[in-house]
Write a protein that holds these residues in place. Sequence first.
Motif, PDB file in Angstrom:
ATOM      1  N   PRO A  55       0.816  -1.221   0.000  1.00 16.54           N
ATOM      2  CA  PRO A  55       0.000   0.000   0.000  1.00 16.54           C
ATOM      3  C   PRO A  55       0.855   1.279   0.000  1.00 16.54           C
ATOM      4  N   TYR A  56       1.960   1.248   0.703  1.00 20.35           N
ATOM      5  CA  TYR A  56       2.867   2.398   0.721  1.00 20.35           C
ATOM      6  C   TYR A  56       3.489   2.602  -0.659  1.00 20.35           C
ATOM      7  N   GLN A  57       3.935   1.523  -1.280  1.00 16.49           N
ATOM      8  CA  GLN A  57       4.529   1.625  -2.612  1.00 16.49           C
ATOM      9  C   GLN A  57       3.521   2.191  -3.612  1.00 16.49           C
ATOM     10  N   LEU A  58       2.282   1.710  -3.544  1.00 15.59           N
ATOM     11  CA  LEU A  58       1.238   2.220  -4.435  1.00 15.59           C
ATOM     12  C   LEU A  58       0.988   3.705  -4.181  1.00 15.59           C
ATOM     13  N   SER A  59       0.933   4.078  -2.905  1.00 17.13           N
ATOM     14  CA  SER A  59       0.646   5.460  -2.535  1.00 17.13           C
ATOM     15  C   SER A  59       1.741   6.411  -3.003  1.00 17.13           C
ATOM     16  N   ILE A  60       2.991   6.089  -2.736  1.00 19.51           N
ATOM     17  CA  ILE A  60       4.044   7.033  -3.130  1.00 19.51           C
ATOM     18  C   ILE A  60       4.200   7.090  -4.647  1.00 19.51           C
ATOM     19  N   THR A  61       3.980   5.976  -5.311  1.00 20.42           N
ATOM     20  CA  THR A  61       4.040   5.984  -6.774  1.00 20.42           C
ATOM     21  C   THR A  61       2.902   6.834  -7.336  1.00 20.42           C
ATOM     22  N   SER A  62       1.709   6.630  -6.809  1.00 17.63           N
ATOM     23  CA  SER A  62       0.561   7.408  -7.250  1.00 17.63           C
ATOM     24  C   SER A  62       0.762   8.896  -6.982  1.00 17.63           C
TER      25      SER A  62
END
Length: 147
Positions: free
Chosen positions: A11-18
């Motif tokens: 979820p963190y990876q998705l959030s920072i990428t987004s």
Amino acid sequence: MSNTRLSQFLPYQLSITSNAYSSLIANEYQARFGLKIPEWRVMTILGDLGSATQRDMVRSTRMDKVAVNRACKVLEERALIMRSPNASDGRSHHLELTAAGKALHAEIWPMAQSLSDKVTAALSAEEIAALEAILAKLLARTAELDR
């Protein structure tokens, strides 16, 4: 990114990428057109749907209702969207782009798409299709678990 538990948390990876992806595009339309991310998202939803209520926009964007409300007020003050009564729910309004809003949307969309294309150029067509399918599956599963 350092090798921490958080950096390995999907979820963190998705959030920072987004956030990075959205910010890249947002920096351009904010500098050129004075729009923030929530305002552009509202305009994009209305550009796609033609008309929607604020509740519809909260559901489709997963944005906070306060952020949607603020964005709508700013866009309405700038005469980029207009409200009309909702016959089926007297407590809400239908929102739609004004002629000026449609013109601005038509000007920004190709620029946003071009910037997006520059980012996704790092992926093959197959990888893009796979990523879209994976994101759709994750969103659907999240919705199942959230019920």
